[in-house]
Design a protein around this motif. Structure first.
Motif, PDB file in Angstrom:
ATOM      1  N   GLN A   1       0.821  -1.208   0.000  1.00 56.77           N
ATOM      2  CA  GLN A   1       0.000   0.000   0.000  1.00 56.77           C
ATOM      3  C   GLN A   1       0.859   1.264   0.000  1.00 56.77           C
ATOM      4  O   GLN A   1       1.869   1.354   0.689  1.00 56.77           O
ATOM      5  CB  GLN A   1      -0.907  -0.006   1.222  1.00 56.77           C
ATOM      6  N   THR A   2       0.425   2.249  -0.776  1.00 58.02           N
ATOM      7  CA  THR A   2       1.037   3.573  -0.823  1.00 58.02           C
ATOM      8  C   THR A   2       0.023   4.569  -0.285  1.00 58.02           C
ATOM      9  O   THR A   2      -1.179   4.425  -0.526  1.00 58.02           O
ATOM     10  CB  THR A   2       1.398   3.941  -2.274  1.00 58.02           C
ATOM     11  N   SER A   3       0.464   5.590   0.450  1.00 54.39           N
ATOM     12  CA  SER A   3      -0.469   6.595   0.963  1.00 54.39           C
ATOM     13  C   SER A   3       0.106   7.989   0.803  1.00 54.39           C
ATOM     14  O   SER A   3       1.327   8.177   0.707  1.00 54.39           O
ATOM     15  CB  SER A   3      -0.788   6.327   2.438  1.00 54.39           C
ATOM     16  N   LEU A   4      -0.768   8.986   0.767  1.00 52.62           N
ATOM     17  CA  LEU A   4      -0.355  10.389   0.747  1.00 52.62           C
ATOM     18  C   LEU A   4      -1.438  11.218   1.428  1.00 52.62           C
ATOM     19  O   LEU A   4      -2.596  10.817   1.515  1.00 52.62           O
ATOM     20  CB  LEU A   4      -0.094  10.886  -0.676  1.00 52.62           C
TER      21      LEU A   4
ATOM     22  N   LYS B   1      -7.232  15.075   3.838  1.00 56.88           N
ATOM     23  CA  LYS B   1      -7.589  13.676   3.625  1.00 56.88           C
ATOM     24  C   LYS B   1      -6.329  12.837   3.482  1.00 56.88           C
ATOM     25  O   LYS B   1      -5.264  13.340   3.111  1.00 56.88           O
ATOM     26  CB  LYS B   1      -8.427  13.513   2.356  1.00 56.88           C
ATOM     27  N   THR B   2      -6.455  11.556   3.760  1.00 54.56           N
ATOM     28  CA  THR B   2      -5.394  10.604   3.454  1.00 54.56           C
ATOM     29  C   THR B   2      -5.887   9.707   2.326  1.00 54.56           C
ATOM     30  O   THR B   2      -7.012   9.201   2.372  1.00 54.56           O
ATOM     31  CB  THR B   2      -5.023   9.741   4.669  1.00 54.56           C
ATOM     32  N   TYR B   3      -5.060   9.555   1.307  1.00 52.85           N
ATOM     33  CA  TYR B   3      -5.405   8.748   0.150  1.00 52.85           C
ATOM     34  C   TYR B   3      -4.517   7.507   0.116  1.00 52.85           C
ATOM     35  O   TYR B   3      -3.343   7.570   0.485  1.00 52.85           O
ATOM     36  CB  TYR B   3      -5.225   9.559  -1.133  1.00 52.85           C
ATOM     37  N   TYR B   4      -5.082   6.398  -0.349  1.00 53.16           N
ATOM     38  CA  TYR B   4      -4.376   5.127  -0.354  1.00 53.16           C
ATOM     39  C   TYR B   4      -4.424   4.510  -1.753  1.00 53.16           C
ATOM     40  O   TYR B   4      -5.418   4.644  -2.464  1.00 53.16           O
ATOM     41  CB  TYR B   4      -5.013   4.144   0.633  1.00 53.16           C
TER      42      TYR B   4
ATOM     43  N   THR C   1      -7.743   2.342  -5.321  1.00 55.88           N
ATOM     44  CA  THR C   1      -7.496   3.492  -4.468  1.00 55.88           C
ATOM     45  C   THR C   1      -8.687   3.791  -3.570  1.00 55.88           C
ATOM     46  O   THR C   1      -9.820   3.379  -3.834  1.00 55.88           O
ATOM     47  CB  THR C   1      -7.176   4.753  -5.296  1.00 55.88           C
ATOM     48  N   SER C   2      -8.430   4.539  -2.505  1.00 56.97           N
ATOM     49  CA  SER C   2      -9.493   4.961  -1.595  1.00 56.97           C
ATOM     50  C   SER C   2      -9.046   6.212  -0.857  1.00 56.97           C
ATOM     51  O   SER C   2      -7.884   6.621  -0.928  1.00 56.97           O
ATOM     52  CB  SER C   2      -9.825   3.843  -0.593  1.00 56.97           C
TER      53      SER C   2
ATOM     54  N   ASN D   1      -5.517  18.810  -3.054  1.00 57.85           N
ATOM     55  CA  ASN D   1      -5.106  19.419  -1.792  1.00 57.85           C
ATOM     56  C   ASN D   1      -5.709  20.800  -1.555  1.00 57.85           C
ATOM     57  O   ASN D   1      -5.341  21.498  -0.610  1.00 57.85           O
ATOM     58  CB  ASN D   1      -3.576  19.506  -1.706  1.00 57.85           C
ATOM     59  N   GLY D   2      -6.631  21.195  -2.421  1.00 53.66           N
ATOM     60  CA  GLY D   2      -7.271  22.492  -2.288  1.00 53.66           C
ATOM     61  C   GLY D   2      -6.781  23.508  -3.293  1.00 53.66           C
ATOM     62  O   GLY D   2      -7.484  24.471  -3.609  1.00 53.66           O
TER      63      GLY D   2
END
Length: 257
Positions: free
Chosen positions: A43-46, A51-54, A73-74, A137-138
């Motif tokens: 799994q990769t996340s940012l 929010k946190t994305y996976y 992704t989620s 990210n806005g």
């Protein structure tokens, strides 16, 4: 005919080949290969916009004859249309073979997945998938390479390098698999022509830059289609074309992120 002179695209590529050894101008050597199955990457996340994305990649040949790559992704909670995006490419021992479109959710959702089209290949060979995750990210999109899957088939060496090699035109070339170590993708990535000749594709012919807003992103939903892109040797001479068959998208949670 040299079509690469003075060409640096504003677009970037997420895709590359397996082990490639350059032996003179445009000569590529590769190792032997084995058989297929299925595999998941880690799994990769940012974090972006609170929010946190996976993201996680999958590759497999469930029907025994065709290989498909997925970017699954989620988000940590439901996000608005256009906030969550992904891209994935499927590779075999000859290089990048199928890709998805760079795609974004077109509705509010917590889950979004994209896939390559099915890749039909002869028995024998190894396959893997790698992609990229996007989160709004806005102001713009934050993105991160999704960890590649293990090989479906025989293992290949890791691509832990610090810098890509550079050809005589000042363009970097190499594997997407090195992007996690170098920090960026190469200008040129290896691929094969429809006739099976090994060469390189330009980064801008594969994947565009992220859109400028969620409204713009929400219409970039992945649909099955295809297009021809040029393949060059290392010196920039066009040697043929490669047909990219794009896969589709879905919103199933898959239960894996």
């Amino acid at each position: 005919m040299n079509l690469m002179d003075n060409y640096i695209s504003r677009r970037s590529f997420v895709g590359a080949a397996a082990l490639t050894v350059i032996a003179g101008c445009g000569t590529l050597l590769r190792p032997g290969v084995a058989h297929a199955g299925s595999a998941y990457g880690s799994q990769t996340s940012l974090s972006a916009g609170g929010k946190t994305y996976y993201g996680k990649c999958m590759v497999g040949n469930g029907d025994g004859s065709a290989v498909t790559g997925w970017a699954i992704t989620s988000a940590s909670s439901v996000v608005s249309s256009g906030w969550l995006g992904a891209y994935v490419a499927t590779f075999d021992s000859g290089g990048v073979r199928q890709t998805s479109k760079e795609s974004y959710c077109s509705t509010s959702t917590q889950y979004f997945n994209v896939s390559t089209n099915k890749l039909y290949t002869p028995v024998g060979g190894y396959f893997y998938a790698q992609g990229r995750l996007y989160g709004w990210n806005g102001k713009d999109y934050t993105s991160k390479v999704i960890t590649r899957t293990p090989n479906v088939g025989r293992s290949i060496p890791k691509f832990a390098i610090e810098e890509y090699p550079v050809n005589e035109m000042g363009l970097t070339y190499g594997s997407l698999l090195s992007a996690a170590y170098v920090g960026k993708e190469p200008d040129l990535v290896s691929a094969v022509t429809e006739e099976g000749e090994k060469g390189f594709v330009r980064l801008g012919d594969i994947r565009t830059e992220p859109p400028r807003s969620p409204d713009e992103a929400s219409v970039l939903y992945c649909e099955e289609t295809s297009e021809a892109i040029p393949v060059f040797d290392l010196c920039g001479n066009q040697i043929g074309e490669h047909i990219l068959y794009y896969g589709g998208g879905s919103y199933e949670p898959f239960g894996m992120i």
